[in-house]
Design an enzyme around this catalytic site. Sequence first.
Site, PDB file in Angstrom:
ATOM      1  N   TYR A 144       0.866  -1.005   0.004  1.00 38.11           N
ATOM      2  CA  TYR A 144      -0.209  -0.104   0.043  1.00 38.11           C
ATOM      3  C   TYR A 144       0.802   1.245  -0.061  1.00 38.11           C
ATOM      4  O   TYR A 144       2.030   1.410   0.830  1.00 38.11           O
ATOM      5  CB  TYR A 144      -1.023   0.032   1.342  1.00 38.11           C
ATOM      6  N   ASP A 237       9.243   2.981   0.507  1.00 42.40           N
ATOM      7  CA  ASP A 237       8.012   3.661   1.150  1.00 42.40           C
ATOM      8  C   ASP A 237       8.171   3.140   2.729  1.00 42.40           C
ATOM      9  O   ASP A 237       7.650   2.310   3.098  1.00 42.40           O
ATOM     10  CB  ASP A 237       6.673   3.374   0.912  1.00 42.40           C
ATOM     11  N   LYS A 265       3.031   9.226   8.714  1.00 40.33           N
ATOM     12  CA  LYS A 265       2.856   8.662  10.364  1.00 40.33           C
ATOM     13  C   LYS A 265       3.732   9.127  11.244  1.00 40.33           C
ATOM     14  O   LYS A 265       3.337  10.654  11.807  1.00 40.33           O
ATOM     15  CB  LYS A 265       2.714   7.239  10.101  1.00 40.33           C
TER      16      LYS A 265
HETATM   17  C1  LIG Z   1      -0.231   4.781   5.571  1.00 39.77           C
HETATM   18  C2  LIG Z   1       0.582   4.428   4.500  1.00 39.77           C
HETATM   19  C3  LIG Z   1       0.663   5.257   3.121  1.00 39.77           C
HETATM   20  C4  LIG Z   1      -0.314   6.401   3.074  1.00 39.77           C
HETATM   21  O1  LIG Z   1      -0.189   7.415   3.948  1.00 39.77           O
HETATM   22  P1  LIG Z   1      -1.635   8.255   4.407  1.00 39.77           P
HETATM   23  O2  LIG Z   1      -0.725   9.359   5.348  1.00 39.77           O
HETATM   24  O3  LIG Z   1      -2.777   7.592   4.841  1.00 39.77           O
HETATM   25  O4  LIG Z   1      -1.895   9.137   3.223  1.00 39.77           O
HETATM   26  C5  LIG Z   1       1.518   5.133   2.315  1.00 39.77           C
HETATM   27  N1  LIG Z   1       2.542   4.208   2.223  1.00 39.77           N
HETATM   28  C6  LIG Z   1       2.407   3.278   3.587  1.00 39.77           C
HETATM   29  C7  LIG Z   1       3.578   2.299   3.769  1.00 39.77           C
HETATM   30  C8  LIG Z   1       1.527   3.555   4.598  1.00 39.77           C
HETATM   31  O5  LIG Z   1       1.576   2.516   5.414  1.00 39.77           O
END
Ligand SMILES: *Cc1c(COP(=O)(O)O)cnc(C)c1O
Length: 432
Positions: A144, A237, A265
């Site tokens: 994701y 990511d 986050k």
């Molecule tokens: C949560 C998450 C996202 C998206 O971040 P948002 O602040 O919800 O847009 C992207 N990549 C990873 C790995 C994530 O865990």
Amino acid sequence: MRTTRSEQLFDAARAFIPGGVNSPVRAFGKVGGQPLFVARAEGSHLWDADGNEYIDFVGSWGPMLIGHAHPAILEAVREALEHGTSFGAPTEREVTLAERLCRIVPSLEMVRLCNSGTEATMSALRLARAYTGREAFLKFRGGYHGHGDAFLVEAGSGAATLGVPNSPGVTEGSAKDTRVCDYNDLEAVEAHLASGEIAAVFVEPVAGNMGCVPPLPGFLEGLRAACDRTGTLLVFDEVMTGFRMTAGGAQQHFGVLPDLTTLGKVIGGGLPVGAFGGRREIMEMVAPAGPVYQAGTLSGNPLATAAGSAMPGWIEEHPELYTHLEALGVQPDEGFARIREAHGFPITWHRIGSMGSLFFGEGPIRDWPTVEATSADRFAAFFTGMLEEGFYLAPSPYEALFLSGAHTTEEIDRFLQAAERQLTRVHAEVTA
Ligand SMILES: *Cc1c(COP(=O)(O)O)cnc(C)c1O
């Protein structure tokens, strides 16, 4: 019939907000029942609108690494608040945060702040395409990277939970350049990269949006080598793993450096902050230093950067945080191993740093197909039982569990005792 305040709120919410929530997984769709409406949280605890207390293992889906309402964060936000909530002009705090991120995260030489993980990955993709002059990119099934169109192909997290890994509304045009491989399948990646047409490989260096699935030994190193051979950018990511595994993220833990990193986050301390950064030569292509457009009215917002600089600042001053998190993490490692041994339940516990997942299957679990083969029904029954016992887990089998610096060994003991009771109940129902 008596209704709870959470039930009343959910009814009202559904009238005005699609599904009653502002982010899909919150809706409890995969586990049944209805979401708790949270009234407040402190440390490792949260209270719902009816005054019920829970020990929280969601941590706002990752950000609350040092616990809810941490004094260091509250103080920083309070102080910033007095001076105004947004200026749309550069501020000192943005410099402080950017400097800290570049000092702590090994591969960062320059960084651009934005408002979410989604923005960070979308911008990093545009940048990678511009830098390499290539359009296709590669991601992993069950990975994701936020809800940018090009990433919503076989996506994890809420998309997997809802069973819509490929969202309607994403045009063929925006999906056609997305290549997908299974996590931990290095050979498949190498075959794709050999074409010389892939701009970037986007990878969660520890997968956390199909449950917690660590990389097999050699996987990240192999990606690095394959990218180097083919002129492909490696993008970690680290929106979830950044500052969570160690201060410097998964790249520091594994000693593999990406070309670009996305963050979110934890770096916002609970306020909306995202960031993407990496090698200077690439980052200098971002406007206005270079031609790749990227912008944000509220980017570098004073409240967000106050919380955002307080968080890594506090972490730098308290390296013992990670010793505490590791000590907490060893408890479920040993606890679930013992439970599995004693009862013979078909469960698999994964944990790396302060993120973990309990899968309802024998394992080994290494990619989306092996995750998907685990029992979502047994997870749902387990989740509901744990909630009744006062433990708030992410309401989906495809999400990680997060430990925070505010959890105590005594709380983890209680969690494991409750888990043993609930696993016993769930497996008795299955075999009955
Ligand atoms: C949560 C998450 C996202 C998206 O971040 P948002 O602040 O919800 O847009 C992207 N990549 C990873 C790995 C994530 O865990």
